[in-house]
Design an enzyme around this catalytic site. Structure first.
Site, PDB file in Angstrom:
ATOM      1  CG  ASP A 253     -39.994 -37.393  -0.096  1.00  0.00           C
ATOM      2  OD1 ASP A 253     -40.421 -38.355  -0.760  1.00  0.00           O
ATOM      3  OD2 ASP A 253     -38.790 -37.239   0.169  1.00  0.00           O
TER       4      ASP A 253
ATOM      5  CG  HIS B 142     -34.405 -45.124   3.407  1.00  0.00           C
ATOM      6  ND1 HIS B 142     -33.118 -44.765   3.104  1.00  0.00           N
ATOM      7  CD2 HIS B 142     -35.041 -43.969   3.768  1.00  0.00           C
ATOM      8  CE1 HIS B 142     -32.963 -43.459   3.251  1.00  0.00           C
ATOM      9  NE2 HIS B 142     -34.120 -42.956   3.653  1.00  0.00           N
TER      10      HIS B 142
ATOM     11  CD  GLU C  65     -33.669 -39.064   0.326  1.00  0.00           C
ATOM     12  OE1 GLU C  65     -33.187 -39.073   1.463  1.00  0.00           O
ATOM     13  OE2 GLU C  65     -34.853 -38.739   0.085  1.00  0.00           O
TER      14      GLU C  65
ATOM     15  CD  GLU D 286     -37.990 -39.985  -2.444  1.00  0.00           C
ATOM     16  OE1 GLU D 286     -39.214 -39.708  -2.478  1.00  0.00           O
ATOM     17  OE2 GLU D 286     -37.178 -39.396  -1.715  1.00  0.00           O
TER      18      GLU D 286
ATOM     19  CG  ASP E 200     -36.309 -35.559  -2.046  1.00  0.00           C
ATOM     20  OD1 ASP E 200     -36.338 -34.403  -2.492  1.00  0.00           O
ATOM     21  OD2 ASP E 200     -36.501 -35.832  -0.850  1.00  0.00           O
TER      22      ASP E 200
ATOM     23  NE  ARG F 168     -28.824 -38.369   2.525  1.00  0.00           N
ATOM     24  CZ  ARG F 168     -30.072 -38.791   2.505  1.00  0.00           C
ATOM     25  NH1 ARG F 168     -30.968 -38.278   3.333  1.00  0.00           N
ATOM     26  NH2 ARG F 168     -30.458 -39.713   1.635  1.00  0.00           N
TER      27      ARG F 168
ATOM     28  CD  GLN G 230     -31.868 -35.149   5.715  1.00  0.00           C
ATOM     29  OE1 GLN G 230     -31.162 -35.420   4.742  1.00  0.00           O
ATOM     30  NE2 GLN G 230     -32.858 -35.926   6.108  1.00  0.00           N
TER      31      GLN G 230
ATOM     32  CE  LYS H 234     -34.496 -35.362   2.684  1.00  0.00           C
ATOM     33  NZ  LYS H 234     -34.298 -36.634   1.979  1.00  0.00           N
TER      34      LYS H 234
ATOM     35  CB  THR I  28     -37.473 -32.884  -6.029  1.00  0.00           C
ATOM     36  OG1 THR I  28     -37.233 -32.655  -4.641  1.00  0.00           O
ATOM     37  CG2 THR I  28     -37.987 -34.295  -6.225  1.00  0.00           C
TER      38      THR I  28
ATOM     39  CD  GLU J 159     -30.473 -46.418   2.674  1.00  0.00           C
ATOM     40  OE1 GLU J 159     -30.995 -47.484   3.041  1.00  0.00           O
ATOM     41  OE2 GLU J 159     -30.977 -45.679   1.796  1.00  0.00           O
TER      42      GLU J 159
END
Length: 424
Positions: free
Chosen positions: A142, A149, A215, A217, A249, A253, A256, A269, A273, A374
């Protein structure tokens, strides 16, 4: 060895003039509903199951699936048995000449009325099939290729420093993920548990993640392998990568944030996925190719090249049916060819079925951000949906990402990836 390149030798009578390509896009004898993501110029490949039958390969068009194995067998084409297998891997391993030949054959099938009699008996409603993971995933990498971002997260996590770290514009930053937890669209996502340290806690605690995120992607599917010790140059990108899928993904948070120093993402993570079930070929995406954004400072020679591909792709993020974001891929700083070159520059090899993803895609506007961290600015600026403030994902939420490429003749759909959050 099966030589699917012989498909080119089996091209049939050209379409009649009334089935030639029109100014508004390609014409087909099939009845394609308005707004369908899969027109006659898309033709993505996937693996489907019909009832209790064995999974096999199909191509999507409109709201139907072409069952490819019996069609290829009826036309006595080399390699028809590859489409009867429960994975795309054997097909992917054949390489670019076979990929291109197969696409030409598929285009003929849907544009040439002479093929109608052989194709029509093997059309299956998409609503009647269950989609499977389209390929057996080898390795998963990844990246972190969106400047918007990376800048947003830098401002969130390092408000008193430069948002981009010194290496970011010199190399495509990435990490190795967990291939065994890549799942097909529609798979429920179990809320992960792990260590986290709330800001007001003196010591870490263990429990379900409280800041579960999405996420958005774009994933690149490797077909042709490379040799250990031999880097893949940027100009060989199309010889190794067959096509793309949409990637979500999922990210915890809070887990992480506590674990990532000093070695980066791990349990926050690796729990799941999700990928979309249809693989859209690079040849189909050519109509949506756009230049890369300017790269300054200049990159090192192994990352430099002419006409490095990027794509004009629009994503939409739906939370329980509410549109919350629309990231734009064309803003992405690093090309997929550069990502592949960097992934292998130390001599690391790639294998058939490897997947590498762009990292979260975000644009310059607030409604173009590809993650809830975000969109809600770390949870401090909640979204309001149905009169309720929302920050991160809650149990029972259904998250769907759709995407389409913007081409001169209209939208070319990539399909969707969806997942429902279930309790830890």
């Amino acid at each position: 060895m099966v030589h699917l390149v012989r498909l080119l030798q089996h091209r049939r009578t050209p379409p009649r003039p009334d089935h030639a390509e029109a100014a508004g896009g390609p014409v087909t004898w099939l009845d394609i509903p308005a707004g369908s993501p899969f027109g006659p110029d898309s033709l993505p490949l996937g693996v489907f199951r019909l009832g209790d039958e064995e999974p096999r390969v199909g191509a999507a068009i409109g709201d139907q699936v072409i069952d490819l194995a019996p069609v290829a067998s009826a036309q006595m084409l080399d390699g028809s048995q590859l489409f009867a297998r429960p994975s795309l891997n054997d097909f992917l391993a054949l390489g670019r000449p076979a990929w291109r030949a197969t696409r030409e054959w598929l285009l003929d099938l849907v544009r040439n009325e002479n093929d109608r009699d052989v194709v029509e008996p093997h059309l299956i409603p998409r609503s009647a099939v269950t989609m499977q993971l389209p390929f057996e995933v080898g390795d998963y990498v990844d990246f972190y290729a969106s400047e918007h971002h990376a800048t947003n997260l830098g401002r969130l996590f390092r408000p008193d420093s430069e948002p981009l770290l010194p290496n970011w514009k010199h190399l495509p930053v990435g990490y190795h993920g967990r291939a065994g937890t890549i799942v097909a669209s529609g798979t429920d996502i179990v809320r992960p548990s792990g260590q986290r340290k709330p800001p007001d806690a003196a010591a870490p605690v263990f429990g379900p993640s409280q800041r579960l995120d999405v996420e958005v992607e774009l994933g690149y599917v490797v077909g042709t392998p490379s040799t250990l010790g031999r880097p893949v140059p940027v100009e060989d990108f199309r010889d190794h990568v067959y096509g793309v899928v949409i990637v979500n993904d999922w990210s915890a948070r809070d887990i992480q944030a506590w674990e990532y120093v000093p070695l980066g993402p791990f349990l926050g993570k690796s729990f799941a996925t999700s990928i979309s079930p249809w693989v859209v070929s690079l040849d189909a995406l050519d109509a949506a190719a756009v230049p890369l954004p300017p790269q300054d400072p200049p990159v090192l020679p192994y990352l430099a090249g002419e006409h490095l591909p990027n794509y004009d792709i629009t994503f939409e993020v739906l939370l329980n049916g509410h549109r919350v974001s629309s990231p734009q891929y064309q803003e992405t700083y690093w090309s997929p060819a550069q990502m592949l070159a960097h992934l292998t520059v130390n001599g690391a090899s790639i294998r058939t079925g490897d997947l590498y993803a762009s990292g979260t895609i975000s644009g310059p506007e607030p409604d173009q951000r590809g993650s809830f961290i975000e969109l809600t600015w770390g949870g401090r600026e909640p979204l309001v949906l149905d009169g309720k403030e929302r920050t991160f994902l809650e149990d029972g939420d259904v998250l769907t990402i759709t995407a389409w490429a913007n081409t001169p003749t209209g939208r070319l759909g990539l399909g969707e990836v969806t997942g429902r959050i279930v309790p830890a």
